[in-house]
Design a protein around this motif. Structure first.
Motif, PDB file in Angstrom:
ATOM      1  N   SER A   1      -1.956   0.832   9.327  1.00 20.65           N
ATOM      2  CA  SER A   1      -2.917  -0.023  10.029  1.00 20.65           C
ATOM      3  C   SER A   1      -2.555  -1.506   9.997  1.00 20.65           C
ATOM      4  O   SER A   1      -2.734  -2.198  11.015  1.00 20.65           O
TER       5      SER A   1
ATOM      6  N   ARG B   1       2.164  15.277   1.551  1.00 19.83           N
ATOM      7  CA  ARG B   1       1.938  13.962   2.119  1.00 19.83           C
ATOM      8  C   ARG B   1       0.487  13.855   2.572  1.00 19.83           C
ATOM      9  O   ARG B   1      -0.042  14.762   3.210  1.00 19.83           O
ATOM     10  N   ASP B   2      -0.131  12.730   2.276  1.00 17.92           N
ATOM     11  CA  ASP B   2      -1.516  12.494   2.645  1.00 17.92           C
ATOM     12  C   ASP B   2      -1.529  11.682   3.932  1.00 17.92           C
ATOM     13  O   ASP B   2      -1.149  10.511   3.940  1.00 17.92           O
ATOM     14  N   LEU B   3      -1.957  12.305   5.032  1.00 16.68           N
ATOM     15  CA  LEU B   3      -1.948  11.626   6.327  1.00 16.68           C
ATOM     16  C   LEU B   3      -2.904  10.452   6.344  1.00 16.68           C
ATOM     17  O   LEU B   3      -2.617   9.410   6.950  1.00 16.68           O
ATOM     18  N   PHE B   4      -4.035  10.574   5.676  1.00 18.76           N
ATOM     19  CA  PHE B   4      -4.999   9.476   5.671  1.00 18.76           C
ATOM     20  C   PHE B   4      -4.400   8.241   5.017  1.00 18.76           C
ATOM     21  O   PHE B   4      -4.551   7.114   5.529  1.00 18.76           O
ATOM     22  N   LYS B   5      -3.733   8.416   3.890  1.00 16.59           N
ATOM     23  CA  LYS B   5      -3.106   7.283   3.222  1.00 16.59           C
ATOM     24  C   LYS B   5      -1.993   6.689   4.075  1.00 16.59           C
ATOM     25  O   LYS B   5      -1.815   5.469   4.121  1.00 16.59           O
TER      26      LYS B   5
ATOM     27  N   LEU C   1      -1.812   6.686   7.361  1.00 19.13           N
ATOM     28  CA  LEU C   1      -2.421   5.922   8.447  1.00 19.13           C
ATOM     29  C   LEU C   1      -3.019   4.620   7.938  1.00 19.13           C
ATOM     30  O   LEU C   1      -2.984   3.596   8.631  1.00 19.13           O
ATOM     31  N   LEU C   2      -3.575   4.643   6.742  1.00 22.38           N
ATOM     32  CA  LEU C   2      -4.109   3.418   6.152  1.00 22.38           C
ATOM     33  C   LEU C   2      -3.006   2.390   5.946  1.00 22.38           C
ATOM     34  O   LEU C   2      -3.192   1.196   6.219  1.00 22.38           O
ATOM     35  N   CYS C   3      -1.844   2.839   5.479  1.00 23.57           N
ATOM     36  CA  CYS C   3      -0.718   1.929   5.280  1.00 23.57           C
ATOM     37  C   CYS C   3      -0.135   1.452   6.609  1.00 23.57           C
ATOM     38  O   CYS C   3       0.447   0.371   6.679  1.00 23.57           O
TER      39      CYS C   3
ATOM     40  N   TRP D   1       0.827  -1.211   0.000  1.00 21.90           N
ATOM     41  CA  TRP D   1       0.000   0.000   0.000  1.00 21.90           C
ATOM     42  C   TRP D   1       0.861   1.261   0.000  1.00 21.90           C
ATOM     43  O   TRP D   1       0.527   2.233  -0.677  1.00 21.90           O
TER      44      TRP D   1
END
Length: 353
Positions: free
Chosen positions: A239, A229-233, A235-237, A205
């Motif tokens: 998880s 930088r995308d914080l949501f992406k 955090l998804l990676c 991811w």
């Protein structure tokens, strides 16, 4: 007439030599074709995977661990034996094998990935899983370290003297697996397996979402190398790694392992999965981290550019120190473009989706 005879003889000699050369080239061509097919496909990787799987089955079925001596009054191995685990083996396979595999396949379908990308994703993931499992169980059996709940498993004979080193012969436990599994503490298999499966998903991811990519892989100004930088992406990676960490911690909560068992198992699983990932994918800071290395003509699809950049050029894998955007910014991260010679097959990067 003499010149004609000489010319005729020379012609027959050349024809005979050509005939013998054609016979040799026929055999050489067959062997060469097989050799080229072997080197240009991923057959050797799948053969190695099959050997690892066979070795693991033999290891589990026929090999017993080394039984290290112990004392019945050792407080470190006197913890209770948890009959119900927080993450049993069946759940571990669901969390760290089937769930990541389903998410990897789903991600590739949503990204409209090519067959080559699907193949390398599956091959890298399965290699990470089987190599981690094989090495973990091999080390477990060789070390033979007692689990924290060994005495509860062993059920030593009441007449066993304290403060004296004894072996497995003092145990009265009749269940074979429960008893001998008590000497498979180091390293933690749950921890290494969790970081092998979920860790590979996290790496995949990160590459597909370009979490750590420094540029788009095209020559740019230095100031354009700093991307948002995308914080949501991110955090998804992260998880999947959090899930692997929770599985590892549960082994200490169930008194199946000590902290060092869990730490070594986690690091071992992470290192192996990173090694497996990098065999097929560029580093995460590469400008083309979402594209796997492509080397085999058989892996390129008919409708795919097969790594061609539109100008008849191909991208081949370069050393790690050459992958970064050096030289004042803007250098291509993964491969260097060049015109491939007609008789040389070069491994090109898969074309962008």
């Amino acid at each position: 007439m003499a010149p004609f005879s000489t010319s005729s003889n020379n012609h027959r000699t050349r024809a005979g030599s050509l005939g013998s050369m054609s016979i040799e080239s026929k055999h050489g061509g067959l062997i060469g074709s097989v050799s080229r097919w072997w080197s240009r496909s991923y057959t050797s990787d799948w053969v190695a995977f099959s050997l690892l799987l066979t070795g693991y089955i033999i290891l589990v079925a026929f090999v017993e661990p080394f039984h290290r001596l112990f004392t019945i009054n050792d407080i470190r191995i006197s913890f209770p034996h948890a009959e119900v685990e927080r993450v049993p083996v069946s759940h571990l396979f669901g969390y760290a094998l089937f769930l990541p595999l389903a998410l990897l396949v789903t991600s590739n379908y949503l990204l409209c990935s090519t067959r080559h990308i699907h193949h390398l994703t599956l091959l890298g993931f399965l290699t990470s899983i089987i190599l981690t499992t094989f090495l973990t169980d091999l080390i477990k059996n060789m070390v033979g370290r007692p689990r924290p709940d060994l005495l509860a498993r062993c059920l030593p004979d009441p007449s066993t003297p304290p403060n004296k080193l004894v072996g497995v012969e003092v145990c009265t436990q009749t269940d074979h697996h429960t008893l001998h599994d008590g000497w498979r503490s180091f390293p933690s298999g749950h921890s290494s397996f969790a970081f092998a499966g979920l860790g590979y998903l996290a790496l995949f991811w990160c590459g597909q979402f370009r979490v750590f990519a420094s540029s788009s892989g095209i020559a740019e100004d230095v100031e354009k190398l700093f991307v948002r930088r995308d914080l949501f992406k991110a955090l998804l990676c992260l998880s999947p790694l959090l899930g692997a960490l929770m599985i590892a911690i549960s082994r200490c909560m169930d008194y199946r392992h000590d902290v060092e068992d869990v730490c070594v198992g986690s690091v071992m699983g992470w290192v192996i999965t990173y090694w497996s990932y990098r065999r097929y994918w560029p580093r995460l800071s590469s400008g083309r981290c979402e594209e796997p290395y492509s080397g085999m003509n058989g892996e390129r699809e008919q409708g795919d550019m097969g790594g061609m950049n539109g100008n008849g050029r191909r991208y081949s894998r370069v050393r790690d120190e050459e992958e970064g955007g050096g030289g004042g910014g803007g250098a291509r991260n993964v491969g260097s473009p060049f015109v491939s010679p007609p008789d040389v097959e070069l491994g090109a990067l898969e074309s962008p989706r």
